[in-house]
Motif scaffolding. Structure first.
Motif, PDB file in Angstrom:
ATOM      1  N   ARG A 188      -8.596   3.055   1.484  1.00 44.34           N
ATOM      2  CA  ARG A 188      -8.684   3.064   2.939  1.00 44.34           C
ATOM      3  C   ARG A 188      -9.184   1.691   3.387  1.00 44.34           C
ATOM      4  N   THR A 189      -8.908   1.357   4.645  1.00 43.68           N
ATOM      5  CA  THR A 189      -9.474   0.141   5.221  1.00 43.68           C
ATOM      6  C   THR A 189     -10.940   0.404   5.565  1.00 43.68           C
ATOM      7  N   TYR A 241      -8.391  -3.327   1.745  1.00 46.54           N
ATOM      8  CA  TYR A 241      -8.601  -1.910   1.466  1.00 46.54           C
ATOM      9  C   TYR A 241      -9.698  -1.773   0.423  1.00 46.54           C
ATOM     10  N   TYR A 246      -4.072  -6.418   4.897  1.00 46.37           N
ATOM     11  CA  TYR A 246      -5.360  -5.831   5.262  1.00 46.37           C
ATOM     12  C   TYR A 246      -6.179  -5.658   3.994  1.00 46.37           C
ATOM     13  N   ARG A 268      -6.758  -6.932  -0.976  1.00 45.91           N
ATOM     14  CA  ARG A 268      -5.830  -7.309   0.084  1.00 45.91           C
ATOM     15  C   ARG A 268      -4.447  -6.771  -0.281  1.00 45.91           C
ATOM     16  N   LYS A 296       0.806  -1.223   0.000  1.00 53.38           N
ATOM     17  CA  LYS A 296       0.000   0.000   0.000  1.00 53.38           C
ATOM     18  C   LYS A 296       0.836   1.268   0.000  1.00 53.38           C
TER      19      LYS A 296
END
Length: 118
Positions: free
Chosen positions: A35-36, A68, A66, A55, A23
């Motif tokens: 953004r998450t 996003y 994470y 991911r 990211k």
């Protein structure tokens, strides 16, 4: 170790082991658009029913990944997109400028802006 993959039509840096994008190594304009879930919820937006989550590793040092969401995959409770929000567009411009400044300098932490996207 790092490799290059195509992500959203652009060549980006990815982790060699899983080929997932990193990211904080995305081009600034692209990185500022993701953004998450929690980051979007904190801004009053939520993923659309058909949203695609991507991911990614948040940084080169992170082993975890994470999910996003791109700004085009979220909306507020009235169905408005982030592009309709002056406050979001101002924040995005600030984030994009900070990401451009931090490229090659250790990321947002190195320029004192670590919490910018929280």
């Amino acid at each position: 170790m790092y490799t290059t993959v195509t992500f959203m039509g652009r060549d980006v840096t990815a982790n060699t082991e899983d080929e997932l994008p990193i990211k904080n190594h995305l081009p600034a304009d692209l990185g500022a658009s993701f953004r998450t879930l929690n980051q979007w919820l904190n801004r009053g937006f939520a993923p659309k029913a058909d949203a695609v989550g991507y991911r990614m590793h948040p940084s080169v040092m992170a082993r975890r990944t994470y999910v996003y969401f791109h700004e085009s995959d979220v909306e507020d409770d009235c169905g408005h997109s982030p592009a309709d929000s002056a406050s979001y567009l101002n924040e995005k411009q600030m984030v994009e400028s900070a990401l451009k400044e931090s490229t090659g300098a250790g990321g947002l932490t190195a320029i004192g802006m670590k919490g910018l996207m929280d």
